[in-house]
Write a protein that holds these residues in place. Structure first.
Motif, mmCIF file in Angstrom:
data_model
loop_
_atom_site.group_PDB
_atom_site.id
_atom_site.type_symbol
_atom_site.label_atom_id
_atom_site.label_comp_id
_atom_site.label_asym_id
_atom_site.label_seq_id
_atom_site.Cartn_x
_atom_site.Cartn_y
_atom_site.Cartn_z
ATOM 1 N N GLN A 71 -43.076 9.602 7.312
ATOM 2 C CA GLN A 71 -43.244 8.175 7.590
ATOM 3 C C GLN A 71 -43.146 7.358 6.307
ATOM 4 O O GLN A 71 -42.551 6.285 6.298
ATOM 5 C CB GLN A 71 -44.593 7.924 8.267
ATOM 6 C CG GLN A 71 -44.666 8.452 9.685
ATOM 7 C CD GLN A 71 -46.079 8.419 10.245
ATOM 8 O OE1 GLN A 71 -47.041 8.714 9.544
ATOM 9 N NE2 GLN A 71 -46.202 8.076 11.526
ATOM 10 N N LEU A 72 -43.719 7.882 5.216
ATOM 11 C CA LEU A 72 -43.651 7.175 3.944
ATOM 12 C C LEU A 72 -42.202 7.067 3.472
ATOM 13 O O LEU A 72 -41.769 6.002 3.024
ATOM 14 C CB LEU A 72 -44.504 7.871 2.883
ATOM 15 C CG LEU A 72 -44.453 7.259 1.486
ATOM 16 C CD1 LEU A 72 -44.827 5.777 1.504
ATOM 17 C CD2 LEU A 72 -45.346 8.034 0.535
ATOM 18 N N ALA A 73 -41.450 8.146 3.586
ATOM 19 C CA ALA A 73 -40.054 8.133 3.146
ATOM 20 C C ALA A 73 -39.227 7.122 3.936
ATOM 21 O O ALA A 73 -38.241 6.585 3.419
ATOM 22 C CB ALA A 73 -39.452 9.530 3.283
ATOM 23 N N ALA A 74 -39.651 6.834 5.176
ATOM 24 C CA ALA A 74 -38.911 5.914 6.047
ATOM 25 C C ALA A 74 -39.448 4.481 6.020
ATOM 26 O O ALA A 74 -38.929 3.625 6.719
ATOM 27 C CB ALA A 74 -38.941 6.449 7.478
ATOM 28 N N LEU A 75 -40.482 4.226 5.219
ATOM 29 C CA LEU A 75 -41.054 2.869 5.185
ATOM 30 C C LEU A 75 -40.000 1.857 4.758
ATOM 31 O O LEU A 75 -39.281 2.082 3.796
ATOM 32 C CB LEU A 75 -42.221 2.778 4.198
ATOM 33 C CG LEU A 75 -43.624 2.993 4.720
ATOM 34 C CD1 LEU A 75 -44.634 2.733 3.610
ATOM 35 C CD2 LEU A 75 -43.958 2.161 5.912
ATOM 36 N N PRO A 76 -39.948 0.732 5.452
ATOM 37 C CA PRO A 76 -38.942 -0.266 5.114
ATOM 38 C C PRO A 76 -39.314 -1.103 3.889
ATOM 39 O O PRO A 76 -40.468 -1.484 3.727
ATOM 40 C CB PRO A 76 -38.898 -1.147 6.365
ATOM 41 C CG PRO A 76 -40.266 -1.031 6.940
ATOM 42 C CD PRO A 76 -40.737 0.365 6.615
ATOM 43 N N GLY A 77 -38.334 -1.310 3.040
ATOM 44 C CA GLY A 77 -38.391 -2.294 1.971
ATOM 45 C C GLY A 77 -39.630 -2.358 1.108
ATOM 46 O O GLY A 77 -40.420 -1.435 1.064
ATOM 47 N N PRO A 78 -39.775 -3.479 0.413
ATOM 48 C CA PRO A 78 -40.833 -3.647 -0.572
ATOM 49 C C PRO A 78 -42.144 -4.204 -0.003
ATOM 50 O O PRO A 78 -43.009 -4.618 -0.764
ATOM 51 C CB PRO A 78 -40.211 -4.638 -1.553
ATOM 52 C CG PRO A 78 -39.359 -5.499 -0.681
ATOM 53 C CD PRO A 78 -38.834 -4.578 0.410
ATOM 54 N N ASP A 79 -42.291 -4.217 1.326
ATOM 55 C CA ASP A 79 -43.497 -4.787 1.922
ATOM 56 C C ASP A 79 -44.748 -3.997 1.570
ATOM 57 O O ASP A 79 -45.843 -4.547 1.514
ATOM 58 C CB ASP A 79 -43.380 -4.845 3.450
ATOM 59 C CG ASP A 79 -42.368 -5.887 3.903
ATOM 60 O OD1 ASP A 79 -41.946 -6.698 3.072
ATOM 61 O OD2 ASP A 79 -42.011 -5.872 5.081
ATOM 62 N N TRP A 80 -44.612 -2.696 1.354
ATOM 63 C CA TRP A 80 -45.748 -1.817 1.128
ATOM 64 C C TRP A 80 -45.828 -1.411 -0.337
ATOM 65 O O TRP A 80 -44.862 -0.951 -0.916
ATOM 66 C CB TRP A 80 -45.640 -0.570 1.992
ATOM 67 C CG TRP A 80 -45.902 -0.845 3.440
ATOM 68 C CD1 TRP A 80 -44.990 -1.286 4.359
ATOM 69 C CD2 TRP A 80 -47.135 -0.731 4.122
ATOM 70 N NE1 TRP A 80 -45.596 -1.446 5.573
ATOM 71 C CE2 TRP A 80 -46.916 -1.104 5.456
ATOM 72 C CE3 TRP A 80 -48.414 -0.336 3.740
ATOM 73 C CZ2 TRP A 80 -47.925 -1.108 6.414
ATOM 74 C CZ3 TRP A 80 -49.422 -0.326 4.688
ATOM 75 C CH2 TRP A 80 -49.177 -0.708 6.010
ATOM 76 N N MET A 81 -47.012 -1.574 -0.919
ATOM 77 C CA MET A 81 -47.284 -1.119 -2.281
ATOM 78 C C MET A 81 -47.710 0.344 -2.214
ATOM 79 O O MET A 81 -48.531 0.719 -1.382
ATOM 80 C CB MET A 81 -48.417 -1.949 -2.879
ATOM 81 C CG MET A 81 -48.885 -1.492 -4.229
ATOM 82 S SD MET A 81 -50.351 -2.461 -4.727
ATOM 83 C CE MET A 81 -50.392 -2.084 -6.464
ATOM 84 N N LEU A 82 -47.148 1.175 -3.097
ATOM 85 C CA LEU A 82 -47.589 2.554 -3.225
ATOM 86 C C LEU A 82 -48.616 2.595 -4.346
ATOM 87 O O LEU A 82 -48.290 2.335 -5.509
ATOM 88 C CB LEU A 82 -46.411 3.481 -3.546
ATOM 89 C CG LEU A 82 -45.235 3.447 -2.579
ATOM 90 C CD1 LEU A 82 -44.170 4.442 -3.005
ATOM 91 C CD2 LEU A 82 -45.690 3.718 -1.154
ATOM 92 N N LEU A 83 -49.862 2.895 -4.014
ATOM 93 C CA LEU A 83 -50.964 2.868 -4.971
ATOM 94 C C LEU A 83 -51.433 4.282 -5.251
ATOM 95 O O LEU A 83 -51.999 4.948 -4.386
ATOM 96 C CB LEU A 83 -52.119 2.030 -4.420
ATOM 97 C CG LEU A 83 -53.388 2.000 -5.269
ATOM 98 C CD1 LEU A 83 -53.106 1.342 -6.621
ATOM 99 C CD2 LEU A 83 -54.498 1.269 -4.539
ATOM 100 N N ASP A 84 -51.187 4.753 -6.460
ATOM 101 C CA ASP A 84 -51.587 6.094 -6.884
ATOM 102 C C ASP A 84 -52.929 5.984 -7.603
ATOM 103 O O ASP A 84 -53.026 5.323 -8.631
ATOM 104 C CB ASP A 84 -50.514 6.662 -7.818
ATOM 105 C CG ASP A 84 -50.668 8.145 -8.086
ATOM 106 O OD1 ASP A 84 -51.824 8.594 -8.271
ATOM 107 O OD2 ASP A 84 -49.649 8.849 -8.134
#
Length: 101
Positions: free
Chosen positions: A11-24
């Motif tokens: 699901q993460l690999a398929a997330l669309p565009g820059p709407d979601w921030m990936l927070l490590d």
């Protein structure tokens, strides 16, 4: 207690565009070893102090999912839309997905 929202590596690999921030939220040493391309690093112990750097939609990531679950719960409690990456970086790497340094 509400169920923690999660996301799989597919699901993460398929997330669309820059709407979601990936927070490590891993430590500096863990971050240096490898991370998901495009992710932002804020160690868990700094999250509350740096929460103004976090977007409204967030995927929380750590090594196996424990610390990112804490981050997800906190961010949701203050009104962000946050989800936890199931299995963390280890699951991402186990699925042969790329890490960057």
């Amino acid at each position: 207690m509400p169920e923690l929202p999660t996301i799989t590596t597919d699901q993460l690999a398929a997330l669309p565009g820059p709407d979601w921030m990936l927070l490590d939220v891993r430590t500096d040493a863990e971050w240096a070893v490898g991370r998901i391309e495009g992710s932002t690093h804020i160690p868990l112990d700094q999250l509350i102090a740096r929460v103004d750097e976090v977007s409204d939609k967030v995927v929380c990531i750590c090594a196996v999912g424990g610390r990112s679950a804490q981050a997800t719960a906190y961010l949701n409690s203050i009104g962000r839309e946050a989800v936890n990456l199931e299995g963390g970086i280890q699951a991402w790497a186990a699925d042969s997905r790329p890490l960057t340094r």
